[in-house]
Design a protein around this motif. Structure first.
Motif, mmCIF file in Angstrom:
data_model
loop_
_atom_site.group_PDB
_atom_site.id
_atom_site.type_symbol
_atom_site.label_atom_id
_atom_site.label_comp_id
_atom_site.label_asym_id
_atom_site.label_seq_id
_atom_site.Cartn_x
_atom_site.Cartn_y
_atom_site.Cartn_z
ATOM 1 N N TRP A 1 7.458 23.021 35.875
ATOM 2 C CA TRP A 1 7.911 23.552 37.306
ATOM 3 C C TRP A 1 6.832 23.974 38.223
ATOM 4 O O TRP A 1 6.780 23.790 39.571
ATOM 5 C CB TRP A 1 8.781 24.912 36.687
ATOM 6 N N ASN A 2 5.657 24.379 37.555
ATOM 7 C CA ASN A 2 4.515 24.808 38.510
ATOM 8 C C ASN A 2 3.843 23.832 39.231
ATOM 9 O O ASN A 2 3.183 23.841 40.301
ATOM 10 C CB ASN A 2 3.596 25.696 37.782
ATOM 11 N N ILE A 3 3.970 22.510 38.399
ATOM 12 C CA ILE A 3 3.206 21.511 39.005
ATOM 13 C C ILE A 3 3.747 20.949 40.141
ATOM 14 O O ILE A 3 3.142 20.275 41.140
ATOM 15 C CB ILE A 3 3.061 20.336 37.893
ATOM 16 N N ARG A 4 5.177 21.485 40.448
ATOM 17 C CA ARG A 4 5.912 20.978 41.598
ATOM 18 C C ARG A 4 5.493 21.843 42.732
ATOM 19 O O ARG A 4 5.792 21.346 43.905
ATOM 20 C CB ARG A 4 7.259 21.247 41.379
ATOM 21 N N GLY A 5 4.483 22.853 42.834
ATOM 22 C CA GLY A 5 4.075 23.456 43.702
ATOM 23 C C GLY A 5 4.440 25.042 44.085
ATOM 24 O O GLY A 5 5.485 25.493 43.430
ATOM 25 N N ALA A 6 3.676 25.691 44.959
ATOM 26 C CA ALA A 6 4.055 27.055 45.160
ATOM 27 C C ALA A 6 5.338 27.331 45.749
ATOM 28 O O ALA A 6 6.199 28.247 45.445
ATOM 29 C CB ALA A 6 2.729 27.810 46.109
ATOM 30 N N ARG A 7 5.783 26.406 46.866
ATOM 31 C CA ARG A 7 7.162 26.725 47.532
ATOM 32 C C ARG A 7 8.194 26.647 46.493
ATOM 33 O O ARG A 7 9.098 27.427 46.616
ATOM 34 C CB ARG A 7 7.328 25.647 48.665
ATOM 35 N N SER A 8 8.307 25.727 45.599
ATOM 36 C CA SER A 8 9.085 25.463 44.491
ATOM 37 C C SER A 8 9.370 26.768 43.751
ATOM 38 O O SER A 8 10.407 27.385 43.281
ATOM 39 C CB SER A 8 8.883 24.306 43.664
ATOM 40 N N VAL A 9 8.091 27.268 43.413
ATOM 41 C CA VAL A 9 8.288 28.710 42.368
ATOM 42 C C VAL A 9 8.570 29.757 43.236
ATOM 43 O O VAL A 9 9.488 30.570 42.765
ATOM 44 C CB VAL A 9 6.661 28.754 41.994
ATOM 45 N N GLY A 10 8.249 29.823 44.478
ATOM 46 C CA GLY A 10 8.595 31.122 45.434
ATOM 47 C C GLY A 10 9.966 30.899 45.741
ATOM 48 O O GLY A 10 10.772 32.047 45.605
ATOM 49 N N ASN A 11 10.703 29.884 45.898
ATOM 50 C CA ASN A 11 11.924 29.985 46.236
ATOM 51 C C ASN A 11 12.916 30.404 45.060
ATOM 52 O O ASN A 11 13.827 30.928 45.338
ATOM 53 C CB ASN A 11 12.653 28.725 46.894
ATOM 54 N N SER A 12 12.413 29.925 44.030
ATOM 55 C CA SER A 12 13.257 30.046 42.774
ATOM 56 C C SER A 12 13.262 31.501 42.287
ATOM 57 O O SER A 12 14.043 32.123 41.772
ATOM 58 C CB SER A 12 12.848 29.132 41.684
ATOM 59 N N SER A 13 12.158 32.084 42.497
ATOM 60 C CA SER A 13 11.688 33.547 42.162
ATOM 61 C C SER A 13 12.605 34.279 42.962
ATOM 62 O O SER A 13 13.133 35.392 42.267
ATOM 63 C CB SER A 13 10.304 33.942 42.331
ATOM 64 N N THR A 14 12.978 34.121 44.214
ATOM 65 C CA THR A 14 13.836 34.791 45.041
ATOM 66 C C THR A 14 15.285 34.987 44.455
ATOM 67 O O THR A 14 15.912 35.866 44.115
ATOM 68 C CB THR A 14 13.887 34.509 46.447
ATOM 69 N N VAL A 15 15.743 33.849 44.059
ATOM 70 C CA VAL A 15 17.133 33.687 43.376
ATOM 71 C C VAL A 15 17.192 34.381 42.026
ATOM 72 O O VAL A 15 18.139 34.942 41.692
ATOM 73 C CB VAL A 15 17.435 32.037 43.332
ATOM 74 N N MET A 16 15.987 34.110 41.409
ATOM 75 C CA MET A 16 16.123 34.712 39.984
ATOM 76 C C MET A 16 16.082 36.219 40.122
ATOM 77 O O MET A 16 16.764 36.823 39.054
ATOM 78 C CB MET A 16 14.862 34.136 39.033
ATOM 79 N N SER A 17 15.564 36.739 41.062
ATOM 80 C CA SER A 17 15.439 38.356 41.085
ATOM 81 C C SER A 17 16.676 38.854 41.579
ATOM 82 O O SER A 17 17.306 39.882 41.051
ATOM 83 C CB SER A 17 14.469 38.506 42.306
ATOM 84 N N ILE A 18 17.551 37.967 42.465
ATOM 85 C CA ILE A 18 18.885 38.646 42.649
ATOM 86 C C ILE A 18 19.798 38.381 41.292
ATOM 87 O O ILE A 18 20.570 39.359 40.991
ATOM 88 C CB ILE A 18 19.682 37.855 43.745
ATOM 89 N N LEU A 19 19.579 37.308 40.715
ATOM 90 C CA LEU A 19 20.528 37.117 39.509
ATOM 91 C C LEU A 19 20.119 37.961 38.277
ATOM 92 O O LEU A 19 21.074 38.606 37.616
ATOM 93 C CB LEU A 19 20.211 35.764 38.882
ATOM 94 N N LEU A 20 18.717 38.411 38.178
ATOM 95 C CA LEU A 20 18.622 39.195 36.807
ATOM 96 C C LEU A 20 18.845 40.681 37.186
ATOM 97 O O LEU A 20 19.201 41.433 36.306
ATOM 98 C CB LEU A 20 16.997 39.225 36.315
ATOM 99 N N LEU A 21 18.867 41.083 38.610
ATOM 100 C CA LEU A 21 19.229 42.730 38.917
ATOM 101 C C LEU A 21 20.831 42.873 38.855
ATOM 102 O O LEU A 21 21.291 43.970 38.645
ATOM 103 C CB LEU A 21 18.590 42.932 40.172
ATOM 104 N N SER A 22 21.645 41.755 38.920
ATOM 105 C CA SER A 22 23.242 41.919 39.389
ATOM 106 C C SER A 22 23.869 42.787 38.034
ATOM 107 O O SER A 22 24.487 43.639 38.320
ATOM 108 C CB SER A 22 23.718 40.409 39.492
ATOM 109 N N PRO A 23 23.419 42.232 36.718
ATOM 110 C CA PRO A 23 24.190 43.057 35.677
ATOM 111 C C PRO A 23 23.892 44.591 35.702
ATOM 112 O O PRO A 23 24.551 45.283 35.135
ATOM 113 C CB PRO A 23 23.553 42.186 34.309
ATOM 114 N N PHE A 24 22.612 45.043 36.341
ATOM 115 C CA PHE A 24 22.091 46.318 36.239
ATOM 116 C C PHE A 24 23.176 47.159 37.306
ATOM 117 O O PHE A 24 23.237 48.344 37.018
ATOM 118 C CB PHE A 24 20.875 46.685 36.516
ATOM 119 N N VAL A 25 23.677 46.579 38.124
ATOM 120 C CA VAL A 25 24.496 47.269 39.127
ATOM 121 C C VAL A 25 25.655 47.579 38.199
ATOM 122 O O VAL A 25 26.281 48.657 38.328
ATOM 123 C CB VAL A 25 24.840 46.253 40.350
ATOM 124 N N VAL A 26 26.318 46.595 37.342
ATOM 125 C CA VAL A 26 27.483 46.561 36.645
ATOM 126 C C VAL A 26 27.050 48.004 35.513
ATOM 127 O O VAL A 26 28.068 48.854 35.235
ATOM 128 C CB VAL A 26 27.823 45.500 36.015
#
Length: 419
Positions: free
Chosen positions: A119-144
């Motif tokens: 994944w990292n060999i694909r570059g910084a933009r790929s990692v950064g964009n995916s990190s934003t999506v991951m942050s939303i997904l991992l915090l969602s269960p804590f709302v419930v």
């Protein structure tokens, strides 16, 4: 790079109780995260170069200390990066123990490292964009989980909220502080990719302050909710959010929290790999390491040789336990953070006219003062671990060996360049 959500906080609750955990999670960012964010905000906006803190310490304190900064960071990363495959396996094991039994858990951790390497060999933009999506997904269960925890507080007298609280079986306040320090650590890691960030002079200071607040809130709210849910504080261990989800919301919420823990481990590992792998590349460019580390992908510009070599080093430390990894990470990486505070002072003296879009207030006294609380916490961490053992060896001795290796490697590096 700083936080993958509340995952990894669980042992603080069993060490300090709910009230103690909330106090630790509130005070630690004030004494540890906020001063570090101020330091990074000034240095990253003044010197927004690829390599980040390596460049800061080299300019502020000299080449020797610049080399020690990178060595301490990379040595600490061996333990830091091994934590996330461990968390990945722990959360999966809490939900489905049969999947991680025996050798399978270690193999799953290694496969995670391999996937993030690609994944990292694909570059910084790929990692950064995916990190934003991951942050939303991992915090969602804590709302419930938060909503269900509050509902249990006001439920019938037979609910968990009305179970009499049990006294702590093992109190370890300094151990809880150590884990909180790890959970609030990593602010400087974003600096190593400054050359790939748009308008870093304005971006870094703003992001530092926003993130300190967001991370603190994301830790405090779930723990505060669990404090009124009726769950026994002694039952919390690494991966315990899955058990809390099962108790309050059944298997569906337990599954969602498991997925969130897995996402958090992958996301944080992925982002930190992007940061740490730039250090060997920059050292290769300055001659401190062989030039092979400067090779980059034609498609993405990512330093693929540095990424692959680092991945093998991190995989080698996955056999250590979660607590042992945190101990060594905070001891070694914490010292590298202190070097950055000293570089902040050194640059104020060496380069007083350097343009600083963000400046720590209070002049020279101000930059000295903000480094004192982190120093006090580092001393407390050292005291806490003076009798901690890793196998048959004292944890402080293991840390001291890694620290002492830095000057030796610098000497060997200077000899190689002289030939």
């Amino acid at each position: 790079m700083v936080s993958g959500g509340p995952y990894g906080l669980e042992d603080i609750i069993s060490m300090a109780g709910y009230s103690g955990a909330l106090l630790i999670l509130f005070i630690t960012p004030l004494l540890w995260a906020a001063p570090t964010a101020m330091m990074v905000g000034e240095l990253a906006s003044a010197i927004p170069e690829e390599g980040g803190f390596y460049i800061w310490v080299t300019r502020g304190l000299g080449k020797f200390w610049g080399f020690q900064e990178v060595w301490l960071t990379m040595a600490g990363s061996f333990f830091e990066m091994a934590l996330y495959p461990t968390l990945f396996v722990d959360y999966l094991g809490h939900f489905a123990p049969q999947l991680t039994a025996g050798y399978r858990g270690h193999l799953i951790g290694l496969l995670m490292i391999a996937a993030c390497t690609a994944w990292n060999i694909r570059g910084a933009r790929s990692v950064g964009n995916s990190s934003t999506v991951m942050s939303i997904l991992l915090l969602s269960p804590f709302v419930v989980l938060t909503v269900l925890g509050l509902l249990h507080k006001f439920a019938a007298p037979t609910s968990l909220a009305h179970v009499a609280p049990q006294p702590l079986s093992h109190v370890d306040i300094l151990g809880g502080i150590l884990i909180a320090m790890w959970n609030y650590m990593g602010w400087d890691n974003a600096s190593t990719i400054a050359g790939e960030v748009h308008n870093p002079q304005k971006t870094y200071p703003k992001v530092m302050w926003i993130t300190v607040a967001v991370v603190a809130v994301s830790y405090l709210i779930p723990v505060a909710t669990m404090s009124v849910s009726g769950l026994d504080a002694n039952s919390w261990t690494t991966g315990g959010w899955v058990d809390a989800g099962r108790a309050l919301g059944g298997p569906f919420l337990a599954g969602a929290l498991t997925v969130g823990g897995i996402i958090g481990a992958i996301g944080t590992f992925n982002a930190l790999m992007m940061s740490f792998s730039r250090l060997p590349m920059v050292m290769g460019e300055t001659g401190a390491l062989p030039k092979i580390f400067t090779r980059t992908s034609v498609a993405s510009g990512a330093p693929y040789i540095a990424i692959i070599v680092c991945a093998f080093g991190w995989a080698a430390c996955t056999f250590l336990s979660f607590e042992r990894l945190i101990i060594l990470d905070v001891l070694v990486t914490g010292l590298s953070i202190m070097l950055e505070f000293w570089a902040l002072i050194g640059l104020r003296l060496r380069e007083p006219n350097l343009a600083r879009p963000y400046r720590v207030p209070g002049g020279l006294i101000g930059v000295i003062a903000i480094g004192l609380p982190p120093l006090a916490l580092m001393l407390a961490a050292g005291f806490r671990n003076h009798s901690e053992r890793i196998g048959n060896v004292n944890a402080l001795i293991v840390g001291a060996i890694f620290i002492a290796a830095g000057p030796i490697l610098y000497f060997l590096s200077t000899l190689r360049r002289a030939q």
